[in-house]
Design a protein around this motif. Sequence first.
Motif, mmCIF file in Angstrom:
data_model
loop_
_atom_site.group_PDB
_atom_site.id
_atom_site.type_symbol
_atom_site.label_atom_id
_atom_site.label_comp_id
_atom_site.label_asym_id
_atom_site.label_seq_id
_atom_site.Cartn_x
_atom_site.Cartn_y
_atom_site.Cartn_z
ATOM 1 N N PHE A 24 0.836 -1.209 0.000
ATOM 2 C CA PHE A 24 0.000 0.000 0.000
ATOM 3 C C PHE A 24 0.868 1.255 0.000
ATOM 4 C CE2 PHE A 24 -2.277 3.473 1.972
ATOM 5 C CZ PHE A 24 -3.522 3.423 1.349
ATOM 6 N N ILE A 25 1.868 1.300 0.895
ATOM 7 C CA ILE A 25 2.757 2.469 0.980
ATOM 8 C C ILE A 25 3.495 2.669 -0.343
ATOM 9 C CG2 ILE A 25 4.806 3.415 2.110
ATOM 10 C CD1 ILE A 25 3.853 1.929 4.670
ATOM 11 N N PHE A 26 4.033 1.574 -0.887
ATOM 12 C CA PHE A 26 4.780 1.634 -2.146
ATOM 13 C C PHE A 26 3.899 2.158 -3.280
ATOM 14 C CE2 PHE A 26 5.707 -0.603 -6.157
ATOM 15 C CZ PHE A 26 6.963 -0.075 -6.438
ATOM 16 N N LEU A 27 2.703 1.577 -3.424
ATOM 17 C CA LEU A 27 1.805 1.967 -4.514
ATOM 18 C C LEU A 27 1.269 3.386 -4.340
ATOM 19 C CD1 LEU A 27 -0.270 -1.274 -5.204
ATOM 20 C CD2 LEU A 27 1.558 -0.305 -6.565
ATOM 21 N N PHE A 28 0.994 3.764 -3.092
ATOM 22 C CA PHE A 28 0.489 5.114 -2.835
ATOM 23 C C PHE A 28 1.508 6.165 -3.271
ATOM 24 C CE2 PHE A 28 0.045 8.853 -0.078
ATOM 25 C CZ PHE A 28 -1.271 9.209 -0.356
ATOM 26 N N PHE A 29 2.777 5.966 -2.874
ATOM 27 C CA PHE A 29 3.805 6.953 -3.213
ATOM 28 C C PHE A 29 4.145 6.927 -4.702
ATOM 29 C CE2 PHE A 29 4.633 6.998 1.402
ATOM 30 C CZ PHE A 29 4.692 8.371 1.593
ATOM 31 N N THR A 30 4.194 5.747 -5.318
ATOM 32 C CA THR A 30 4.473 5.691 -6.756
ATOM 33 C C THR A 30 3.338 6.330 -7.548
ATOM 34 O OG1 THR A 30 3.568 3.431 -6.872
ATOM 35 C CG2 THR A 30 5.961 3.657 -6.690
ATOM 36 N N TYR A 31 2.094 6.115 -7.082
ATOM 37 C CA TYR A 31 0.952 6.717 -7.773
ATOM 38 C C TYR A 31 0.972 8.239 -7.653
ATOM 39 C CZ TYR A 31 -3.819 7.986 -9.031
ATOM 40 O OH TYR A 31 -4.907 8.579 -9.618
ATOM 41 N N MET A 32 1.256 8.745 -6.443
ATOM 42 C CA MET A 32 1.309 10.189 -6.227
ATOM 43 C C MET A 32 2.444 10.826 -7.028
ATOM 44 S SD MET A 32 -1.281 10.819 -4.422
ATOM 45 C CE MET A 32 -0.997 12.545 -4.083
ATOM 46 N N LEU A 33 3.613 10.156 -7.058
ATOM 47 C CA LEU A 33 4.744 10.671 -7.839
ATOM 48 C C LEU A 33 4.428 10.655 -9.330
ATOM 49 C CD1 LEU A 33 7.809 9.052 -6.028
ATOM 50 C CD2 LEU A 33 7.331 11.494 -6.239
ATOM 51 N N SER A 34 3.773 9.586 -9.782
ATOM 52 C CA SER A 34 3.384 9.466 -11.190
ATOM 53 C C SER A 34 2.423 10.577 -11.585
ATOM 54 C CB SER A 34 2.738 8.101 -11.452
ATOM 55 O OG SER A 34 2.204 8.039 -12.746
ATOM 56 N N ALA A 35 1.387 10.762 -10.768
ATOM 57 C CA ALA A 35 0.398 11.807 -11.055
ATOM 58 C C ALA A 35 1.044 13.190 -11.024
ATOM 59 C CB ALA A 35 -0.744 11.731 -10.049
ATOM 60 N N ALA A 36 1.855 13.448 -9.996
ATOM 61 C CA ALA A 36 2.501 14.762 -9.869
ATOM 62 C C ALA A 36 3.469 15.017 -11.018
ATOM 63 C CB ALA A 36 3.237 14.852 -8.533
ATOM 64 N N GLY A 37 4.276 14.010 -11.357
ATOM 65 C CA GLY A 37 5.268 14.164 -12.429
ATOM 66 C C GLY A 37 4.628 14.401 -13.779
ATOM 67 N N ALA A 72 -6.625 3.937 -13.740
ATOM 68 C CA ALA A 72 -7.583 2.861 -14.005
ATOM 69 C C ALA A 72 -7.265 1.600 -13.195
ATOM 70 C CB ALA A 72 -7.593 2.522 -15.493
ATOM 71 N N CYS A 73 -6.010 1.448 -12.756
ATOM 72 C CA CYS A 73 -5.599 0.218 -12.057
ATOM 73 C C CYS A 73 -5.375 0.396 -10.554
ATOM 74 C CB CYS A 73 -4.297 -0.321 -12.673
ATOM 75 S SG CYS A 73 -4.346 -0.653 -14.427
ATOM 76 N N ILE A 74 -4.591 1.420 -10.190
ATOM 77 C CA ILE A 74 -4.039 1.497 -8.836
ATOM 78 C C ILE A 74 -5.021 1.966 -7.761
ATOM 79 C CG2 ILE A 74 -2.209 2.506 -7.420
ATOM 80 C CD1 ILE A 74 -1.310 0.338 -9.434
ATOM 81 N N PRO A 75 -5.781 3.074 -7.936
ATOM 82 C CA PRO A 75 -6.652 3.535 -6.844
ATOM 83 C C PRO A 75 -7.624 2.475 -6.345
ATOM 84 C CG PRO A 75 -6.475 5.233 -8.495
ATOM 85 C CD PRO A 75 -5.809 4.021 -9.071
ATOM 86 N N ARG A 76 -8.194 1.693 -7.251
ATOM 87 C CA ARG A 76 -9.121 0.632 -6.850
ATOM 88 C C ARG A 76 -8.417 -0.400 -5.970
ATOM 89 N NH1 ARG A 76 -14.763 -0.708 -7.045
ATOM 90 N NH2 ARG A 76 -14.711 -2.683 -5.925
ATOM 91 N N PHE A 77 -7.177 -0.747 -6.344
ATOM 92 C CA PHE A 77 -6.411 -1.721 -5.564
ATOM 93 C C PHE A 77 -6.056 -1.147 -4.194
ATOM 94 C CE2 PHE A 77 -2.226 -4.150 -5.056
ATOM 95 C CZ PHE A 77 -2.861 -5.229 -4.455
ATOM 96 N N LEU A 78 -5.716 0.142 -4.145
ATOM 97 C CA LEU A 78 -5.432 0.793 -2.856
ATOM 98 C C LEU A 78 -6.662 0.771 -1.955
ATOM 99 C CD1 LEU A 78 -3.365 3.908 -4.027
ATOM 100 C CD2 LEU A 78 -2.494 1.864 -2.879
ATOM 101 N N TYR A 79 -7.832 0.988 -2.549
ATOM 102 C CA TYR A 79 -9.090 0.926 -1.799
ATOM 103 C C TYR A 79 -9.313 -0.488 -1.252
ATOM 104 C CZ TYR A 79 -14.130 0.544 -1.010
ATOM 105 O OH TYR A 79 -15.367 0.286 -0.466
ATOM 106 N N ASN A 80 -9.061 -1.499 -2.076
ATOM 107 C CA ASN A 80 -9.234 -2.896 -1.647
ATOM 108 C C ASN A 80 -8.330 -3.239 -0.480
ATOM 109 O OD1 ASN A 80 -11.043 -3.148 -3.723
ATOM 110 N ND2 ASN A 80 -9.738 -4.378 -5.039
#
Length: 314
Positions: A24-37, A72-80
């Motif tokens: 969760f921590i890994f995906l949350f930070f990679t997702y935030m960095l991806s979106a921000a970048g 399309a992939c990550i937020p749903r998995f983070l919610y799960n």
Amino acid sequence: MRNHTITFILLGLTDDPQMKVLIFIFLFFTYMLSAAGNLTIISLIFTHCHLRTAMYFFLQNFSFLEISFTTACIPRFLYNISTGDKTITYEACVVQIFFTYLFGITEFFLLATMSFDRYVAICKPLHYVTIMNNRVCKRLIISCWLSGFFIIIPPLSLGLHLEFCESNVIDHFFCDANPVLNISCSDTQLIEQMILVCAVLTFIMTFVCVVLSYIYIIITVLRFSSAQQRKKAFSTCSSHMIVVSITYGSCIFIYIKPLAKEDGAFNKGVSLLISSVSPMLNPFIYTLRNKQVKKALNDSVKKITLLLKVKRKK
């Protein structure tokens, strides 16, 4: 079992609570960095006039696709993971399959378009502005999206008629075509063949375009008399070549490597990297290796810093 009443269960990556926290921590930070970048690249191209060229127009659209694909992939998995709720409705599953494949296929066609843009810039520099004008660029972008849409529609329309009568457990962390087909009690042979044909056509068409573009680019660059000119020409293509290598390499590992089909854990691991790490790396690849983007970023940081100083003084 009627499709509109089905609720699927996504197995995810692991049942270990500690591993779930780390994932969760890994995906949350990679997702935030991806979106921000990627949002940074989009905003820089919007706000800086010297970046309003065909090359950066395509890069802007590529960044938008990267944000869309990982969303399309990550937020749903983070919610799960956070709620412990592994269920997903049939409708949500279909929507997720549609958008992940639409964004993924469109990305391949956009990478091919970007390679053509580099070919025109290096091999036909005097005609670049004329060939890659605004109208042509917009038409190429629309063609990429339409290609992705028309490729995904035939197999998806057949998949809507699948029946699920024995199992509703999907061995993946998001709804993907192969795991869903594996649990269907319908005859999936035609759909599997159609998916394979669509995947191969997409891969071959885009890959041939990329390879041919770079063959002509290399031949043209090697004819340059100045070593400085050769270095400059290759540097303009280096970021795109790195992204192409990552994208096509990941695709080969999943769909062509024979052992990958037998190893569900391997497929899930590579899918996780494609949907989280690759979209995060691409903004850094383009910004760190592109002088104009770095200059635009530095100028924006200076402006923001100056505005903050002025506000503090007030």
